[in-house]
Design an enzyme around this catalytic site. Structure first.
Site, mmCIF file in Angstrom:
data_model
loop_
_atom_site.group_PDB
_atom_site.id
_atom_site.type_symbol
_atom_site.label_atom_id
_atom_site.label_comp_id
_atom_site.label_asym_id
_atom_site.label_seq_id
_atom_site.Cartn_x
_atom_site.Cartn_y
_atom_site.Cartn_z
ATOM 1 N N SER A 1 0.793 -1.236 0.000
ATOM 2 C CA SER A 1 0.000 0.000 0.000
ATOM 3 C C SER A 1 0.820 1.277 0.000
ATOM 4 C CB SER A 1 -0.943 0.002 1.188
ATOM 5 O OG SER A 1 -0.201 0.003 2.388
ATOM 6 N N HIS B 1 -5.410 -4.696 -0.901
ATOM 7 C CA HIS B 1 -5.304 -3.671 -1.950
ATOM 8 C C HIS B 1 -5.343 -4.313 -3.336
ATOM 9 C CE1 HIS B 1 -4.676 -0.394 0.853
ATOM 10 N NE2 HIS B 1 -3.977 -1.274 1.563
ATOM 11 N N LYS C 1 -12.474 -2.078 2.080
ATOM 12 C CA LYS C 1 -11.862 -1.203 1.074
ATOM 13 C C LYS C 1 -12.715 -1.266 -0.196
ATOM 14 C CE LYS C 1 -7.208 -1.782 3.090
ATOM 15 N NZ LYS C 1 -7.319 -0.811 4.166
#
Ligand code: PLP
Length: 421
Positions: free
Chosen positions: A208, A236, A267
């Site tokens: 990240s 991610h 996320k």
């Protein structure tokens, strides 16, 4: 009693006012904490929180003014945090299944929606089974201790997320740390680890801070050669990397070589909260028996389950959102590079604009906000000394115009502060 309350009220210490604990130990603790806080401020690493007065999305209103801010710092990669269907699914789950379970899963905290979501997650990743947690931090905290014993070994990339590092700390396996994405070093460590019963290579799928993607093909080849298992943290990556958004393993063609995936529902998958492990059924069964953050923490609230479940439905219906995010990322990366900036990583919506100097990153981020663009500067100790940057995160719901405005603002601010000629 009432007299004391009146006296407190008169002194401004009414029923709801905070009470300071008395005693020498409390006073000593307060002094220690204040001096530690002062050190953090002095080191310039104080993290302050901006208050958002609107929903999460590409355009924000900040508390105390600041409307129409273009937001480039959420992990809302697919823009599903405020998607109308996702919100509707949360409301429906809330109404049908209530606010929460007041229980851990194995006592009386499992509803049909929890089982359905686990089944959907496993299907999405093409794995045998899945288990839900309150967060991916918890999934990472639970897996290593439950799976590995002192007879085993875990090999971890040195830049893995804090939650992987903490999860590994909790387990009794033999620990090896290999240099970031360095396959030679991983091979050396795998050779050393041959003496152990089982070897597990653990890596973030996408990192990240740098927006770089783990060389999973090479990692899987080495794992095969040295008889190791591969674990990836896909926080991610899930929902948008790979042709169908399945993640890093799909992007790099190794879906059948990665054994265990941990990821987040907080996320790209609606952004509410929650995490999971997906992989072989006996592993998931074992986690239900042994994983401490699962056994000793409350079930995911129905509204949160509803959000994630709808997000997965949307992704399994079509890969259009994932594709649109990739196109936006490409637009930002190529325009910024043409403007003269260095963007770390490749093809990932995390686009770190490399600046080097910590002060420059912080001043430029502040000046970007003056121009209505919300980005965050990162410096030491979050990233190595001399590698300060502004991290930009692209979302599928940014318009081309949003991206162009961001590039223009960077160009102006970069020239003003000497980052560009
Ligand atoms: N793993 C990685 C790579 C992350 O970036 C994060 C969140 O920042 C986590 C784990 C933790 O995820 P969660 O927010 O679901 O606890």
């Amino acid at each position: 009693m009432w007299r004391a309350a009146v006296v407190r009220a008169l002194r401004g210490g009414g029923a709801g006012a905070p009470r300071a604990a008395s005693g020498a130990a409390a006073a000593q603790l307060r002094r220690r904490l204040e001096s530690e806080l002062e050190e953090i401020r002095g080191a310039g690493t104080w993290k302050s929180e901006r208050v958002i007065a609107s929903r999460q999305g590409p355009h924000l209103r900040l508390a105390g003014g600041g409307a129409g801010i273009i937001n480039f710092c959420a992990n809302n990669y697919l823009g599903l945090s405020s998607h109308p269907e996702v919100i509707r699914a949360a409301v429906e789950a809330l109404e049908k299944f209530g606010a929460g379970l007041s229980s851990v899963r194995f006592i009386c905290g499992t509803q049909s929606i929890h089982k359905d979501l686990e089944e959907k997650i496993a299907r999405f990743h093409q794995r045998e089974d899945a288990i839900l947690y309150a967060s991916c931090f918890d999934a990472n905290a639970g897996i290593f201790e439950a799976l590995l014993t002192p007879e085993d070994a875990v090999l971890s990339d040195e830049l893995n997320h804090a939650s992987i590092i903490d999860g590994i700390r909790l387990c009794k396996a033999n620990k090896y740390r290999y240099k970031h994405m360095d396959m030679q070093d991983l091979e050396t460590k795998l050779k050393e680890a041959q003496k152990h019963r089982l070897r597990l290579v653990a890596t973030d799928g996408a990192f990240s801070m740098d927006g770089d993607i783990a060389p999973l093909r090479e990692i899987c080849q080495l794992a095969q050669k040295y008889d190791a298992l591969v674990f990836i943290d896909e926080c991610h990556a899930t929902g948008f990397l790979g042709p169908n958004g399945r993640g890093t393993d799909e992007l790099l063609g190794v879906m059948d070589k990665v054994t265990i995936i941990n990821s987040t529902l907080g996320k790209a998958l609606g952004g509410a909260a929650g995490g999971y492990t997906t992989g072989p059924k006996p592993l998931i069964d074992l986690l239900r028996q042994r994983s401490r953050p699962y056994l000793f923490s409350n079930s995911l609230p129905p509204a949160v389950v509803g959000c994630a479940s709808k997000a997965l439905d949307l992704l399994m219906e079509s890969n259009a959102i994932a594709q649109s995010m990739a196109a936006k990322t490409q637009r930002f990366r190529s325009k910024m590079t043409a403007a003269g900036f260095t963007i770390s990583g490749k093809d990932h919506p995390i686009c770190p604009v490399m600046l080097g100097d910590a002060r420059l990153a912080s001043v430029m981020a502040e000046d970007m906000l003056n121009r209505g663009i919300y980005v965050i500067g990162f410096s030491y100790p979050v990233v190595p000394k001399g590698k300060a940057r502004i991290r930009v995160q692209i979302s599928a719901v940014h318009s081309d115009e949003d991206i162009d405005r961001c590039v223009e603002a960077f160009t102006e601010v970069g020239r003003k502060h000497g980052a560009l000629p």
